[in-house]
Design an enzyme around this catalytic site. Structure first.
Site, PDB file in Angstrom:
ATOM      1  N   ASP A 190       0.843  -1.194   0.000  1.00 11.04           N
ATOM      2  CA  ASP A 190       0.000   0.000   0.000  1.00 11.04           C
ATOM      3  C   ASP A 190       0.880   1.245   0.000  1.00 11.04           C
ATOM      4  O   ASP A 190       1.313   1.716   1.053  1.00 11.04           O
ATOM      5  CB  ASP A 190      -0.919  -0.007   1.237  1.00 11.04           C
ATOM      6  CG  ASP A 190      -1.816   1.230   1.287  1.00 11.04           C
ATOM      7  OD1 ASP A 190      -1.877   1.968   0.283  1.00 11.04           O
ATOM      8  OD2 ASP A 190      -2.458   1.446   2.334  1.00 11.04           O
ATOM      9  N   LYS A 198       1.779   7.954   0.280  1.00 11.18           N
ATOM     10  CA  LYS A 198       2.162   8.022   1.689  1.00 11.18           C
ATOM     11  C   LYS A 198       3.525   8.691   1.844  1.00 11.18           C
ATOM     12  O   LYS A 198       4.308   8.728   0.897  1.00 11.18           O
ATOM     13  CB  LYS A 198       2.245   6.597   2.270  1.00 11.18           C
ATOM     14  CG  LYS A 198       0.912   5.924   2.486  1.00 11.18           C
ATOM     15  CD  LYS A 198       1.100   4.549   3.109  1.00 11.18           C
ATOM     16  CE  LYS A 198      -0.225   3.855   3.350  1.00 11.18           C
ATOM     17  NZ  LYS A 198      -1.111   4.527   4.317  1.00 11.18           N
ATOM     18  N   ASP A 257       0.212  -4.911   4.694  1.00 13.44           N
ATOM     19  CA  ASP A 257      -1.183  -4.532   4.480  1.00 13.44           C
ATOM     20  C   ASP A 257      -2.023  -5.698   3.947  1.00 13.44           C
ATOM     21  O   ASP A 257      -3.204  -5.523   3.659  1.00 13.44           O
ATOM     22  CB  ASP A 257      -1.252  -3.319   3.536  1.00 13.44           C
ATOM     23  CG  ASP A 257      -2.429  -2.414   3.827  1.00 13.44           C
ATOM     24  OD1 ASP A 257      -2.974  -2.501   4.942  1.00 13.44           O
ATOM     25  OD2 ASP A 257      -2.806  -1.629   2.940  1.00 13.44           O
ATOM     26  N   ASP A 299      -5.622   6.553  -0.779  1.00 13.83           N
ATOM     27  CA  ASP A 299      -4.989   5.777   0.292  1.00 13.83           C
ATOM     28  C   ASP A 299      -6.034   5.072   1.170  1.00 13.83           C
ATOM     29  O   ASP A 299      -5.686   4.212   1.972  1.00 13.83           O
ATOM     30  CB  ASP A 299      -4.101   6.694   1.149  1.00 13.83           C
ATOM     31  CG  ASP A 299      -3.086   5.912   1.966  1.00 13.83           C
ATOM     32  OD1 ASP A 299      -2.950   4.686   1.726  1.00 13.83           O
ATOM     33  OD2 ASP A 299      -2.436   6.520   2.835  1.00 13.83           O
ATOM     34  N   ARG A 337     -11.095  -0.194   2.297  1.00 13.86           N
ATOM     35  CA  ARG A 337     -12.567  -0.257   2.313  1.00 13.86           C
ATOM     36  C   ARG A 337     -13.107  -0.484   0.912  1.00 13.86           C
ATOM     37  O   ARG A 337     -14.189  -1.038   0.737  1.00 13.86           O
ATOM     38  CB  ARG A 337     -13.119   1.020   2.967  1.00 13.86           C
ATOM     39  CG  ARG A 337     -12.758   2.277   2.249  1.00 13.86           C
ATOM     40  CD  ARG A 337     -12.930   3.514   3.126  1.00 13.86           C
ATOM     41  NE  ARG A 337     -11.820   3.704   4.059  1.00 13.86           N
ATOM     42  CZ  ARG A 337     -11.722   4.702   4.920  1.00 13.86           C
ATOM     43  NH1 ARG A 337     -12.685   5.600   5.000  1.00 13.86           N
ATOM     44  NH2 ARG A 337     -10.693   4.794   5.717  1.00 13.86           N
TER      45      ARG A 337
HETATM   46  N1  BES Z   1      -3.215   0.308   5.269  1.00 19.10           N
HETATM   47  C1  BES Z   1      -3.550   1.621   5.705  1.00 19.10           C
HETATM   48  C2  BES Z   1      -3.818   1.685   7.202  1.00 19.10           C
HETATM   49  C3  BES Z   1      -2.604   1.667   8.081  1.00 19.10           C
HETATM   50  C4  BES Z   1      -1.786   2.770   8.152  1.00 19.10           C
HETATM   51  C5  BES Z   1      -2.325   0.581   8.864  1.00 19.10           C
HETATM   52  C6  BES Z   1      -0.686   2.767   8.980  1.00 19.10           C
HETATM   53  C7  BES Z   1      -1.240   0.576   9.696  1.00 19.10           C
HETATM   54  C8  BES Z   1      -0.407   1.664   9.756  1.00 19.10           C
HETATM   55  C9  BES Z   1      -4.810   2.117   4.996  1.00 19.10           C
HETATM   56  O1  BES Z   1      -4.967   1.686   3.689  1.00 19.10           O
HETATM   57  C10 BES Z   1      -4.742   3.601   4.963  1.00 19.10           C
HETATM   58  O2  BES Z   1      -3.868   4.110   4.321  1.00 19.10           O
HETATM   59  N2  BES Z   1      -5.649   4.260   5.661  1.00 19.10           N
HETATM   60  C11 BES Z   1      -5.647   5.664   5.733  1.00 19.10           C
HETATM   61  C12 BES Z   1      -7.070   6.136   5.635  1.00 19.10           C
HETATM   62  C13 BES Z   1      -7.185   7.617   5.454  1.00 19.10           C
HETATM   63  C14 BES Z   1      -6.676   8.025   4.094  1.00 19.10           C
HETATM   64  C15 BES Z   1      -8.636   8.011   5.610  1.00 19.10           C
HETATM   65  C16 BES Z   1      -5.027   6.071   7.082  1.00 19.10           C
HETATM   66  O3  BES Z   1      -5.284   5.398   8.080  1.00 19.10           O
HETATM   67  O4  BES Z   1      -4.243   7.003   7.072  1.00 19.10           O
HETATM   68 ZN    ZN Z   2      -4.060  -0.101   3.228  1.00 15.15          ZN
HETATM   69 MN    MN Z   3      -3.984   2.987   2.314  1.00 16.35          MN
END
Ligand code: BES
Ligand code: ZN
Ligand code: MN
Length: 498
Positions: free
Chosen positions: A273, A280, A291, A350, A354
């Protein structure tokens, strides 16, 4: 796994190492008292000399004490007798497994299950022994070229019990503990592999391989054309920026009659991811290889269920792809049509988990499941809410949530209930589509789960956000295998309830 756990009814001392418990203040455990008598007060003296205090997880290795048959004796601290319970039991076993593993012992007999552990039945006690020793034997599949350190000799552990009946229950417990240990090891291996090895194609192949090893499992890995035919527009949007082909992995385990509705486990399988166009930050981006831990852990649970031949039906659905930026990648403001027909405005690429999960949950409907549980490293916000101790647990059914939370307690793999609801869905309003894929920073774990909830309507559904529990960072970096213990405990109990 070569590691073998067996039950020793007569509690012979023939093992290479006897593991006996000592409480604080020179208060000897069941086996320690006996050994103390046989050795002219050896353990009592160690306490009097201040050499062994009996604090939880203290260990002391003694070579072949005269008067005993074991080649080694490992004293393990249990803490104060009054406070000895499930947590202390597991902690003491972890310390013991580590200590025995460093010796030359090939086998060990654990006497700790003989202690007073009020409401923990012998099957459970034995299960924890096997699980802890299996987990301790786990080695990361690294690609270091230096010669590997010698593997531990330890390959067999037995649990001392006092009656034949207890021994039978302990045998079942050991089998369960080994199956859980193997499931954890599979999940950890998949999580730890680098993302250039563990691709969606690789994950699909591992599922097919699992089906070969376990005839009770049928598996298929559906490619891009098939995913398109299913009209999984959200899943396709996430994969479209990647060179790696996606996989929708579907495994069916049959342990009960065809007429019995299956439990369905849905796993997030993003093998890397990057965030996509909503890229990111570089720090710790490497950890986004983890991920796919939702996918890895549902496969681990499936393996354990097959090994235990549980009398249930289980379906595993995994949506696996990469989330990458490129000229073909999905853009913020793109609108896609999900398999359910609902449209989604992708405001942040990102928030891809979902997107793949909503289509996987819709796909799960065709199995007319008794319950659907999705497992996903879904939000950083869940880590802010709960830290690394609890997985987030959201559900549209309080009974299911309670059942999963209780499984987490028993398995020492806990989850904490967080809310979902219309208030959070409100945050996901879009001017251009039925729903947006992000809802601001506030309550990020809850808005993500509430997004999924919109696709799980009328299903008996729960969501486990394992972002904080699936792996460790820093010098301990590596996947934990959580929540395999929670899932398998839940499924064992479902099997028993039938
Ligand atoms: N895989 C990530 C969630 C994640 C981030 C898990 C850091 C463990 C450590 C997910 O796909 C993601 O990027 N989520 C975003 C959502 C946001 C853009 C609303 C997040 O949590 O920053
Ligand atoms: Zn993710
Ligand atoms: Mn993500």
């Amino acid at each position: 796994m070569e590691f073998k756990a067996i039950v020793d009814v007569k509690a012979r001392d023939a093992a290479d190492c006897a593991v006996v418990g000592v409480y604080e203040q020179g208060d000897l455990g069941v086996a320690a008292r006996q050994i103390d008598a046989q050795t002219g007060g050896l353990i009592g003296k160690l306490h009097a000399n201040g050499d062994f205090a009996g604090k939880v997880a203290d260990v002391l290795l003694l070579p072949a004490p005269a008067g005993t048959a074991a080649a080694r004796l490992l004293l393990v601290g249990l803490g104060p007798r009054a406070g000895f319970g499930r947590k202390q039991y597991r902690k003491a076993l972890q310390a013991a497994a580590q200590a025995v593993g460093k010796t030359g012992a090939a086998s060990a007999t654990v006497y700790l299950a003989l202690e007073d552990l009020a409401d923990l039945d012998i099957g459970y006690r034995a299960r924890v022994v096997a699980e802890v020793f299996c987990v301790n034997a786990y080695k990361v599949p690294d690609l270091k070229t230096a010669p590997k350190p010698k593997a531990s000799k330890l390959h067999r552990v037995s649990v001392a019990t006092d009656t034949a009946r207890a021994a039978r229950a302990a045998t079942d417990g050991l089998t369960a503990g080994e199956a859980i240990g193997s499931g954890i090891a599979l999940a950890r291996d998949l999580g730890n592999l680098p993302p250039n090895v563990c691709t969606p194609t690789y994950l699909g192949n591992r599922a097919l391989q699992l089906a070969k090893e376990w005839p009770s499992i049928k598996a298929k890995a559906i490619g891009e054309a098939g995913i398109r035919a299913l009209k999984m527009g959200a899943f396709l949007a996430v994969t479209q920026g990647s060179e790696q082909p996606p996989r929708l992995i579907v495994c069916e385990y049959r342990g009960a009659k065809r007429s019995v509705a299956p439990i369905c486990l849905v796993g997030k399988g993003i093998t890397f991811d990057s965030g996509g166009i909503s890229l990111k930050d570089p720090p710790a981006m490497d950890e986004m290889k983890f991920d796919m831990c939702g996918a890895a852990t549902v496969l681990g649970a499936l393996r354990a269920v097959a090994e235990l031949k549980l009398p249930i039906n289980l379906v595993v659905v995994i949506a696996s792809c990469e989330n990458m930026p490129s000229g073909t990648a999905v853009k913020p403001a793109d609108i896609v049509t999900t398999m359910s027909g609902q449209t989604v405005e992708i405001l942040n690429t990102d928030a891809e988990g979902r997107l793949v999960l909503c289509d996987a949950i819709t796909y799960a409907r065709r199995f007319k499941p008794a319950a659907v549980i999705d497992v996903a490293t879904l939000t950083g916000a869940c880590i802010i809410a709960l830290g690394h101790h609890f997985s987030g647990l959201m559900s549209n059914d309080d009974a299911l949530a309670a059942e999963l939370a209780a499984a987490g307690v028993r398995a020492d793999d806990r989850a904490w209930t967080l809310p979902i609801g219309d208030e959070y869905v409100e945050q996901l309003k879009s001017n251009f589509a039925d729903i947006a894929n992000v809802g601001g920073r506030e309550g990020g774990a809850c808005t993500a789960a509430s997004f999924l909830w919109k696709f799980a309507k009328d299903l008996n559904w729960a969501h486990l956000d394992i972002a904080g529990t699936a792996w460790l960072s820093g010098s301990q970096k590596g996947s934990t295998g959580r929540p395999v213990p929670l899932l398998v405990d839940f499924l064992i109990n479902r099997a028993g309830a039938k």
